[in-house]
Design a protein around this motif. Structure first.
Motif, PDB file in Angstrom:
ATOM      1  N   ASP A  51      -6.624  34.503  -3.898  1.00 14.54           N
ATOM      2  CA  ASP A  51      -6.918  34.482  -2.563  1.00 14.54           C
ATOM      3  C   ASP A  51      -4.972  34.563  -1.493  1.00 14.54           C
ATOM      4  O   ASP A  51      -4.384  34.361  -2.221  1.00 14.54           O
ATOM      5  CB  ASP A  51      -7.646  33.594  -2.696  1.00 14.54           C
ATOM      6  N   GLN A  52      -5.575  33.933  -0.449  1.00 16.33           N
ATOM      7  CA  GLN A  52      -4.541  33.761   0.319  1.00 16.33           C
ATOM      8  C   GLN A  52      -3.344  32.564  -0.129  1.00 16.33           C
ATOM      9  O   GLN A  52      -3.106  32.278   0.305  1.00 16.33           O
ATOM     10  CB  GLN A  52      -5.142  33.405   2.299  1.00 16.33           C
ATOM     11  N   ARG A  53      -4.321  31.539  -0.624  1.00 19.07           N
ATOM     12  CA  ARG A  53      -4.521  30.400  -1.227  1.00 19.07           C
ATOM     13  C   ARG A  53      -3.676  30.009  -2.057  1.00 19.07           C
ATOM     14  O   ARG A  53      -2.500  29.064  -2.250  1.00 19.07           O
ATOM     15  CB  ARG A  53      -5.012  29.515  -0.889  1.00 19.07           C
ATOM     16  N   GLY A  54      -2.993  31.272  -2.904  1.00 17.81           N
ATOM     17  CA  GLY A  54      -2.505  31.627  -4.378  1.00 17.81           C
ATOM     18  C   GLY A  54      -2.841  31.719  -5.086  1.00 17.81           C
ATOM     19  O   GLY A  54      -4.071  32.574  -5.440  1.00 17.81           O
ATOM     20  N   ILE A  55      -2.920  31.810  -6.812  1.00 17.37           N
ATOM     21  CA  ILE A  55      -3.750  32.302  -8.246  1.00 17.37           C
ATOM     22  C   ILE A  55      -4.474  31.379  -8.706  1.00 17.37           C
ATOM     23  O   ILE A  55      -3.348  30.116  -9.212  1.00 17.37           O
ATOM     24  CB  ILE A  55      -2.369  33.102  -8.419  1.00 17.37           C
ATOM     25  N   LEU A  56      -5.234  31.175  -9.657  1.00 17.31           N
ATOM     26  CA  LEU A  56      -6.228  30.534 -10.059  1.00 17.31           C
ATOM     27  C   LEU A  56      -6.081  31.032 -10.909  1.00 17.31           C
ATOM     28  O   LEU A  56      -6.918  31.937 -11.731  1.00 17.31           O
ATOM     29  CB  LEU A  56      -7.391  29.851  -9.349  1.00 17.31           C
ATOM     30  N   PHE A  57      -5.383  30.586 -12.448  1.00 18.42           N
ATOM     31  CA  PHE A  57      -5.756  31.426 -13.899  1.00 18.42           C
ATOM     32  C   PHE A  57      -6.380  30.435 -14.662  1.00 18.42           C
ATOM     33  O   PHE A  57      -6.611  28.946 -14.393  1.00 18.42           O
ATOM     34  CB  PHE A  57      -4.201  30.576 -14.260  1.00 18.42           C
ATOM     35  N   TYR A  58      -7.305  31.156 -15.439  1.00 19.36           N
ATOM     36  CA  TYR A  58      -8.785  30.493 -16.263  1.00 19.36           C
ATOM     37  C   TYR A  58      -9.591  31.011 -17.256  1.00 19.36           C
ATOM     38  O   TYR A  58      -9.001  31.815 -17.392  1.00 19.36           O
ATOM     39  CB  TYR A  58      -9.806  30.379 -15.120  1.00 19.36           C
TER      40      TYR A  58
ATOM     41  N   LYS B 251       0.818  39.778 -35.201  1.00 13.75           N
ATOM     42  CA  LYS B 251       2.128  39.541 -34.038  1.00 13.75           C
ATOM     43  C   LYS B 251       1.362  39.276 -32.400  1.00 13.75           C
ATOM     44  O   LYS B 251       0.722  40.265 -31.863  1.00 13.75           O
ATOM     45  CB  LYS B 251       2.780  40.376 -34.442  1.00 13.75           C
ATOM     46  N   PHE B 252       1.576  38.269 -32.518  1.00 15.79           N
ATOM     47  CA  PHE B 252       0.502  38.085 -30.510  1.00 15.79           C
ATOM     48  C   PHE B 252       2.222  38.437 -29.758  1.00 15.79           C
ATOM     49  O   PHE B 252       2.751  37.369 -29.065  1.00 15.79           O
ATOM     50  CB  PHE B 252      -0.178  36.834 -30.985  1.00 15.79           C
ATOM     51  N   GLU B 253       1.816  38.738 -28.795  1.00 12.95           N
ATOM     52  CA  GLU B 253       2.535  38.351 -26.944  1.00 12.95           C
ATOM     53  C   GLU B 253       1.785  37.584 -26.144  1.00 12.95           C
ATOM     54  O   GLU B 253       0.639  37.326 -25.608  1.00 12.95           O
ATOM     55  CB  GLU B 253       2.524  39.779 -26.693  1.00 12.95           C
ATOM     56  N   LEU B 254       2.291  36.684 -25.538  1.00 13.64           N
ATOM     57  CA  LEU B 254       1.683  35.490 -24.609  1.00 13.64           C
ATOM     58  C   LEU B 254       2.324  35.765 -23.334  1.00 13.64           C
ATOM     59  O   LEU B 254       3.689  34.866 -23.587  1.00 13.64           O
ATOM     60  CB  LEU B 254       1.475  34.458 -25.182  1.00 13.64           C
ATOM     61  N   ASP B 255       1.936  36.344 -22.249  1.00 15.83           N
ATOM     62  CA  ASP B 255       2.859  35.838 -20.885  1.00 15.83           C
ATOM     63  C   ASP B 255       1.967  35.748 -19.904  1.00 15.83           C
ATOM     64  O   ASP B 255       2.187  35.776 -18.962  1.00 15.83           O
ATOM     65  CB  ASP B 255       3.256  37.354 -21.451  1.00 15.83           C
ATOM     66  N   SER B 256       0.778  35.072 -20.369  1.00 14.93           N
ATOM     67  CA  SER B 256       0.146  34.673 -19.194  1.00 14.93           C
ATOM     68  C   SER B 256      -1.049  32.996 -19.264  1.00 14.93           C
ATOM     69  O   SER B 256      -1.143  32.532 -20.491  1.00 14.93           O
ATOM     70  CB  SER B 256      -1.321  35.889 -19.067  1.00 14.93           C
ATOM     71  N   PRO B 257      -1.110  31.974 -18.541  1.00 13.50           N
ATOM     72  CA  PRO B 257      -1.771  31.244 -18.535  1.00 13.50           C
ATOM     73  C   PRO B 257      -2.939  31.018 -18.669  1.00 13.50           C
ATOM     74  O   PRO B 257      -3.259  30.086 -19.337  1.00 13.50           O
ATOM     75  CB  PRO B 257      -1.222  30.077 -17.363  1.00 13.50           C
ATOM     76  N   ALA B 258      -3.428  32.048 -19.003  1.00  9.31           N
ATOM     77  CA  ALA B 258      -5.322  32.184 -19.148  1.00  9.31           C
ATOM     78  C   ALA B 258      -5.324  32.784 -21.073  1.00  9.31           C
ATOM     79  O   ALA B 258      -6.287  32.802 -20.845  1.00  9.31           O
ATOM     80  CB  ALA B 258      -5.646  33.075 -18.273  1.00  9.31           C
TER      81      ALA B 258
END
Length: 133
Positions: free
Chosen positions: A14-21, A83-90
C-alpha cells in the motif's frame, strides 16, 4: 524422511510500503538463526548438511539457488535431487534432516536468513563434502 519443500508466503503493498508474510511457516522448533552473505556469485557453499538437524532458508536480500541432495544419494554418487530458487523474503525453503545443500548467490550482496532447530554445538551433526558440478 520428509522432502525439502518451499513454504510459500505472499506480500501486501500500500502507500506505506510492502509487507512480506508467511502465515504457513511454523517456527516452534527453531533455536537459532544466522545470515549467509557470499563473497561473489561464483562461490558455492556446499556440500554441507545434517543427519539430525533441520534448516529453513529465506532470501531476505537478493536471490539464491539452493541445490539439495539426500545423504543416501550423495553416498551413491547420484545427481542433484532438487534445485530451488529463492528470491522473496516470503518464500522459505524447509530442508529436513538427512539432506545436504549447495548454496550460491544469484545477485551481488544477496543475504540468506537461516533458521536451525539446534543450538550451536548442542549436537555434533555437521557434514561437508567437496562441491562438484
Amino acid at each position: 524422511m520428509n522432502d525439502p519443500q518451499i513454504i510459500s508466503g505472499n506480500s501486501y503493498a500500500d502507500q506505506r510500503g510492502i509487507l512480506f508474510y508467511n502465515n504457513d511457516l511454523r517456527l516452534d522448533e527453531v533455536k537459532r538463526l544466522y545470515f549467509i552473505e557470499s563473497v561473489d556469485l561464483h562461490t558455492v557453499r556446499g556440500w554441507q548438511g545434517h543427519k539430525i538437524e533441520k534448516r529453513w532458508f529465506s532470501a531476505v536480500v537478493g536471490s539464491f539457488e539452493i541445490e539439495v541432495i539426500s545423504f543416501e544419494n550423495m553416498e551413491k554418487g547420484s545427481a542433484i535431487e532438487q534445485k530451488f530458487e529463492l528470491d522473496s523474503p516470503a518464500q522459505v525453503l524447509h530442508v529436513p534432516a538427512g539432506y545436504l545443500t549447495a548454496i550460491r548467490s544469484r545477485e551481488p550482496k544477496s543475504r540468506l536468513l537461516v533458521f536451525a532447530d539446534y543450538a550451536l554445538k548442542e549436537i555434533k551433526d555437521e557434514y561437508r563434502f567437496p562441491y562438484k558440478n
